[in-house]
Design an enzyme around this catalytic site. Structure first.
Site, PDB file in Angstrom:
ATOM      1  N   ASP A  20      25.435 -68.997 -46.634  1.00 31.54           N
ATOM      2  CA  ASP A  20      25.468 -69.357 -45.307  1.00 31.54           C
ATOM      3  C   ASP A  20      26.776 -69.356 -44.884  1.00 31.54           C
ATOM      4  O   ASP A  20      27.506 -70.534 -44.480  1.00 31.54           O
ATOM      5  CB  ASP A  20      24.676 -70.800 -45.075  1.00 31.54           C
ATOM      6  N   ASP A  29      32.831 -60.573 -37.401  1.00 32.39           N
ATOM      7  CA  ASP A  29      34.291 -59.741 -37.210  1.00 32.39           C
ATOM      8  C   ASP A  29      34.010 -58.231 -36.773  1.00 32.39           C
ATOM      9  O   ASP A  29      32.788 -58.134 -36.651  1.00 32.39           O
ATOM     10  CB  ASP A  29      34.893 -59.878 -38.762  1.00 32.39           C
ATOM     11  N   THR A  71      23.175 -74.288 -32.434  1.00 32.73           N
ATOM     12  CA  THR A  71      22.742 -75.403 -31.553  1.00 32.73           C
ATOM     13  C   THR A  71      23.688 -76.129 -30.988  1.00 32.73           C
ATOM     14  O   THR A  71      23.338 -77.147 -30.221  1.00 32.73           O
ATOM     15  CB  THR A  71      21.401 -75.991 -32.463  1.00 32.73           C
TER      16      THR A  71
END
Ligand code: C5P
Length: 244
Positions: A65, A70, A129
């Site tokens: 993760d 980029d 979130t």
């Protein structure tokens, strides 16, 4: 495969620790109990790619993760190295755009073909979130969080990604737009009756299975438990019960 072992495969434990020795102890305990381990920025920066090799050595699978974002060339090149590490899942920010996602998916495909590697699933991160509608507005993105999440999920699918990381609240709408074979990976899971902590929008493991989520990510309720093995078993039991 019996029901419990099926559900076990769908549980990802977030190894949110800095210390590779502790991570190894936990992974050793939990490898027989869960489907995958999520290695994020903190552990990866501290322990490097060896942490991924260590988990593989224990027989575990890895969701790396690192949320790449980029220019297309740079993300695609990083994705090739991630693929060579043999992880099962990794992710990029969908807001990096369609070309970045397309080039990443193509680079993964190409290196797997050339070097005979197992193909990892590439996931898109939609809207973090930690951002709300006002934050998006400030970034020049009107229309609210749900609309942006669904737009980015559709874009990720179109670009050839396998699925997205999404919150429990977004599952239904993404399923409607992207269909059943699009992979949904959801954090913010709390076993029935547990503290939500800093997670604002939580779902129980049972509800996640009923909602058709493919993989759930659970961190503190397992990693921070007095008995992580018992905690993992109880999450799997809750998932299995919901599937029955
Ligand atoms: O400890 P907890 O179960 O809340 O851990 C959830 C994991 O999923 C953490 O690694 C967290 O960074 C990650 N995550 C999240 N919410 C997101 C995206 C990722 O909690 N929207």
């Amino acid at each position: 495969m019996n029901a419990a072992s099926g559900m076990k495969q769908r549980l990802i434990v977030a190894l949110d620790l800095a210390d590779p020795v502790r991570a190894r102890t936990l992974a050793t305990l939990l490898a027989p109990e869960v489907g995958m381990f999520k290695v994020g920025k903190q552990l990866f920066v501290n322990a490097g790619p060896d942490i991924v090799r260590m988990i593989h050595h224990l027989g575990g699978e890895v969701f790396l993760d690192l949320k790449f974002h980029d220019i297309s060339n740079t993300v695609a090149a990083a994705a090739v190295e991630v693929t060579r590490l043999g992880v099962k899942l990794f992710n990029v920010h969908a807001s990096g755009g369609p070309e970045m996602m397309r080039q990443t998916a193509a680079a993964v495909e190409e290196v797997c073909g050339k070097e005979g590697l197992r193909r990892p699933s590439v996931l898109g991160v939609t809207v973090l979130t930690s951002l709300d509608g006002a934050d998006l507005e400030a970034l020049g993105i009107p229309g609210g969080v749900p609309a942006q999440v669904v737009r980015l999920a559709g874009m990720a699918q179109e670009a050839g990604l396998a699925g997205v990381v999404c919150s429990a609240q977004e599952v239904r709408e993404i399923r409607r737009v992207c269909g059943d074979s699009f992979m949904l990976v959801t954090p913010g899971i709390r076993p029935a009756g547990q503290q939500a902590g800093d997670q604002k929008r939580v779902m129980t493991p049972g509800d996640a299975v009923r909602a058709g989520i493919d993989f759930i990510v659970v961190g503190r309720p397992i990693v921070g438990a007095d008995d992580p093995v018992a905690a993992a078993r109880s999450v799997v039991a809750e998932m299995t019960g919901a599937a029955g």
